[in-house]
Scaffold this motif. Structure first.
Motif, PDB file in Angstrom:
ATOM      1  N   GLY A 116       0.796  -1.227   0.000  1.00 45.39           N
ATOM      2  CA  GLY A 116       0.000   0.000   0.000  1.00 45.39           C
ATOM      3  C   GLY A 116       0.824   1.271   0.000  1.00 45.39           C
ATOM      4  O   GLY A 116       0.328   2.351   0.347  1.00 45.39           O
ATOM      5  N   ASP A 117       2.129   1.164  -0.407  1.00 45.96           N
ATOM      6  CA  ASP A 117       2.960   2.377  -0.486  1.00 45.96           C
ATOM      7  C   ASP A 117       2.384   3.332  -1.522  1.00 45.96           C
ATOM      8  O   ASP A 117       1.911   2.904  -2.577  1.00 45.96           O
ATOM      9  CB  ASP A 117       4.394   2.012  -0.916  1.00 45.96           C
ATOM     10  CG  ASP A 117       5.134   1.209   0.145  1.00 45.96           C
ATOM     11  OD1 ASP A 117       4.499   0.790   1.120  1.00 45.96           O
ATOM     12  OD2 ASP A 117       6.351   1.008  -0.014  1.00 45.96           O
ATOM     13  N   ARG A 118       2.452   4.619  -1.232  1.00 46.66           N
ATOM     14  CA  ARG A 118       1.985   5.626  -2.188  1.00 46.66           C
ATOM     15  C   ARG A 118       3.160   6.075  -3.069  1.00 46.66           C
ATOM     16  O   ARG A 118       4.313   6.018  -2.655  1.00 46.66           O
ATOM     17  CB  ARG A 118       1.433   6.849  -1.454  1.00 46.66           C
ATOM     18  CG  ARG A 118       0.067   6.635  -0.819  1.00 46.66           C
ATOM     19  CD  ARG A 118      -0.471   7.922  -0.213  1.00 46.66           C
ATOM     20  NE  ARG A 118       0.481   8.563   0.692  1.00 46.66           N
ATOM     21  CZ  ARG A 118       1.169   9.659   0.394  1.00 46.66           C
ATOM     22  NH1 ARG A 118       1.030  10.251  -0.777  1.00 46.66           N
ATOM     23  NH2 ARG A 118       2.016  10.186   1.277  1.00 46.66           N
ATOM     24  N   GLN A 119       2.827   6.538  -4.268  1.00 45.79           N
ATOM     25  CA  GLN A 119       3.847   7.111  -5.148  1.00 45.79           C
ATOM     26  C   GLN A 119       3.968   8.595  -4.821  1.00 45.79           C
ATOM     27  O   GLN A 119       3.007   9.343  -4.963  1.00 45.79           O
ATOM     28  CB  GLN A 119       3.454   6.926  -6.619  1.00 45.79           C
ATOM     29  CG  GLN A 119       4.506   7.481  -7.560  1.00 45.79           C
ATOM     30  CD  GLN A 119       4.438   6.852  -8.948  1.00 45.79           C
ATOM     31  OE1 GLN A 119       3.958   5.731  -9.106  1.00 45.79           O
ATOM     32  NE2 GLN A 119       4.925   7.565  -9.944  1.00 45.79           N
ATOM     33  N   VAL A 120       5.165   9.010  -4.369  1.00 42.53           N
ATOM     34  CA  VAL A 120       5.327  10.397  -3.915  1.00 42.53           C
ATOM     35  C   VAL A 120       6.198  11.237  -4.862  1.00 42.53           C
ATOM     36  O   VAL A 120       6.391  12.424  -4.642  1.00 42.53           O
ATOM     37  CB  VAL A 120       5.913  10.460  -2.484  1.00 42.53           C
ATOM     38  CG1 VAL A 120       4.935   9.875  -1.474  1.00 42.53           C
ATOM     39  CG2 VAL A 120       7.267   9.752  -2.403  1.00 42.53           C
ATOM     40  N   VAL A 121       6.726  10.601  -5.930  1.00 43.76           N
ATOM     41  CA  VAL A 121       7.553  11.334  -6.902  1.00 43.76           C
ATOM     42  C   VAL A 121       6.828  11.346  -8.243  1.00 43.76           C
ATOM     43  O   VAL A 121       6.419  10.305  -8.743  1.00 43.76           O
ATOM     44  CB  VAL A 121       8.936  10.669  -7.065  1.00 43.76           C
ATOM     45  CG1 VAL A 121       9.788  11.437  -8.073  1.00 43.76           C
ATOM     46  CG2 VAL A 121       9.660  10.577  -5.731  1.00 43.76           C
ATOM     47  N   HIS A 122       6.675  12.536  -8.823  1.00 42.07           N
ATOM     48  CA  HIS A 122       5.957  12.669 -10.102  1.00 42.07           C
ATOM     49  C   HIS A 122       6.765  13.529 -11.061  1.00 42.07           C
ATOM     50  O   HIS A 122       7.250  14.602 -10.690  1.00 42.07           O
ATOM     51  CB  HIS A 122       4.582  13.302  -9.884  1.00 42.07           C
ATOM     52  CG  HIS A 122       3.732  12.537  -8.916  1.00 42.07           C
ATOM     53  ND1 HIS A 122       3.003  11.435  -9.280  1.00 42.07           N
ATOM     54  CD2 HIS A 122       3.544  12.704  -7.576  1.00 42.07           C
ATOM     55  CE1 HIS A 122       2.375  10.956  -8.207  1.00 42.07           C
ATOM     56  NE2 HIS A 122       2.696  11.705  -7.160  1.00 42.07           N
ATOM     57  N   SER A 123       6.920  13.037 -12.297  1.00 42.06           N
ATOM     58  CA  SER A 123       7.658  13.796 -13.314  1.00 42.06           C
ATOM     59  C   SER A 123       6.775  14.915 -13.848  1.00 42.06           C
ATOM     60  O   SER A 123       5.593  14.716 -14.133  1.00 42.06           O
ATOM     61  CB  SER A 123       8.063  12.849 -14.452  1.00 42.06           C
ATOM     62  OG  SER A 123       8.636  13.583 -15.503  1.00 42.06           O
ATOM     63  N   LEU A 124       7.353  16.121 -13.992  1.00 44.08           N
ATOM     64  CA  LEU A 124       6.599  17.280 -14.496  1.00 44.08           C
ATOM     65  C   LEU A 124       6.964  17.588 -15.948  1.00 44.08           C
ATOM     66  O   LEU A 124       6.424  18.517 -16.538  1.00 44.08           O
ATOM     67  CB  LEU A 124       6.910  18.522 -13.634  1.00 44.08           C
ATOM     68  CG  LEU A 124       6.606  18.429 -12.142  1.00 44.08           C
ATOM     69  CD1 LEU A 124       7.049  19.707 -11.435  1.00 44.08           C
ATOM     70  CD2 LEU A 124       5.115  18.185 -11.897  1.00 44.08           C
ATOM     71  N   GLY A 125       7.882  16.823 -16.534  1.00 39.30           N
ATOM     72  CA  GLY A 125       8.361  17.126 -17.886  1.00 39.30           C
ATOM     73  C   GLY A 125       9.458  18.181 -17.838  1.00 39.30           C
ATOM     74  O   GLY A 125       9.654  18.860 -16.824  1.00 39.30           O
ATOM     75  N   ASP A 126      10.192  18.339 -18.942  1.00 41.78           N
ATOM     76  CA  ASP A 126      11.278  19.324 -19.042  1.00 41.78           C
ATOM     77  C   ASP A 126      12.320  19.185 -17.924  1.00 41.78           C
ATOM     78  O   ASP A 126      12.828  20.188 -17.401  1.00 41.78           O
ATOM     79  CB  ASP A 126      10.740  20.759 -19.040  1.00 41.78           C
ATOM     80  CG  ASP A 126      10.033  21.103 -20.343  1.00 41.78           C
ATOM     81  OD1 ASP A 126      10.413  20.506 -21.368  1.00 41.78           O
ATOM     82  OD2 ASP A 126       9.125  21.931 -20.330  1.00 41.78           O
TER      83      ASP A 126
END
Length: 353
Positions: free
Chosen positions: A24-34
């Motif tokens: 149940g780990d959450r994803q805390v890193v998200h790519s924003l592009g560029d």
């Protein structure tokens, strides 16, 4: 040549593992592009920028082409000292990024799509060598730093400690290391796999195949001078090229880890402390190198064997690519933030190739 060049730093975010998803780990890193990523978790909301960001869906080929690795191979062939190193916490995908799947061997090669930066660079190097038509001599050396001992991974017999020396002309170098010449892709891949199987690894709570040493594979590229006989009436040297020596070094750093979380004890705990000490020394050198040249104090390369061997790559006359590898899992947040801060500082480091 001779101009200040910034370290190129790219980020790779591995996918959540099945264990992390089940837990149940959450994803805390998200790519924003560029080249930007965003970290969002309780009490943490930060954005970091890099030369390139590769998210969980990026293929091994995309990482090779997008990281600037092809250009690094070409610069090494032109006589520059080039280094790529992968770092991040244990289990973040460093060895996979550099080499591909761990299960591969000479009898069971990996699928071509899964091959890492190393094998792709070897292919590129040999293709370039053929297309340039230059008289190249290629050789490889492969070392590991285990518990502050430098050991040769290619010499026959059990790995024994080699002395690390310093000279005015060569800087820090390893005495008596074996260099093996090669001419084909099969030969250099065979050396890579043989050496990797001799490297120290162990299983613990965070990683079933954790590297317990830092490994450095160096390709030595010597282009011999070509002196053609001139046509009648022409002067000497019209088609002569100077001899050049370049290097391409791949550094797979052992992962940083918290002993409490890995459940390590005894020998594993000693290894972890040795790994963390050398990574701390490397981080300290990078922090000082990130300051403007006029404000730098003494850089303590002598604090560890690792920083001695990377001195030229980090602060001298080399060209360096850093690949920071992280997990997107909420459980790995503190280590992920540590890697991101480390990588961000490194973007300010300059060398004079």
């Amino acid at each position: 040549e001779g101009k200040e060049t910034r370290l190129r730093v790219v980020l790779r975010v591995r996918p959540l593992t099945c264990t992390e998803t089940r837990r149940g780990d959450r994803q805390v890193v998200h790519s924003l592009g560029d080249g930007a990523v965003h970290v969002s978790a309780a009490r943490h909301d930060a954005t970091f920028g890099f030369s390139a960001v590769f998210d969980a869906g990026a293929s091994q080929e995309a990482v090779f082409e997008g990281s600037g690795m092809r250009q690094l191979v070409e610069l090494a062939m032109d006589g520059f000292s080039c280094t790529v190193f992968a770092f991040g916490q244990t289990g973040s995908g460093k060895t996979y990024t550099l080499m591909g799947p761990l299960a591969q061997s000479e009898t069971q090669p990996a699928s071509p799509a899964l091959l890492g930066l190393m094998q792709r660079s070897f292919t590129c190097l040999l293709e370039q060598s053929r297309s340039r038509g230059s008289d190249l001599a290629l050789s490889a050396s492969y070392l590991e730093i285990y518990n502050e001992q430098v050991r040769d991974l290619l010499s026959p017999g059990p790995p024994c400690a080699l002395p690390l020396r310093w000279s005015k002309t060569r800087g820090f170098y390893v005495e008596n290391q074996l260099r093996v010449e090669f001419e084909s892709l099969e030969a250099i891949v065979s050396l890579l796999l043989q050496g990797s199987q001799r490297r120290r690894t162990s299983a613990h709570a965070l990683n079933r195949h954790s590297s317990r040493s830092h490994a450095l594979l160096t390709i030595h590229i010597h282009s011999r001078a070509v002196s053609a006989h001139p046509a009648p009436g022409e002067g000497w040297g019209a088609s002569a090229c100077p001899s050049k020596q370049g290097t391409l070094c791949f550094v797979d750093l052992a992962g940083s880890e918290r002993v409490k979380e890995t459940g390590s004890s005894g020998e594993l705990s000693v290894e972890a402390n040795s790994i963390n000490r050398s990574l701390l020394a490397l981080g300290h050198c990078i922090s000082l190198l990130a300051k403007p040249r006029g404000k730098r104090t003494h850089i303590p390369y002598r604090d560890s064997k690792l920083t001695r061997l990377l001195a030229r790559s980090l602060g001298g006359s080399g060209i360096t690519l850093m690949v920071a590898c992280i997990s997107p899992s909420s459980r790995c947040l503190s280590e992920t933030l540590s890697t991101l801060h480390y990588a961000s500082r490194a973007r300010s480091v300059t060398t004079r190739p």
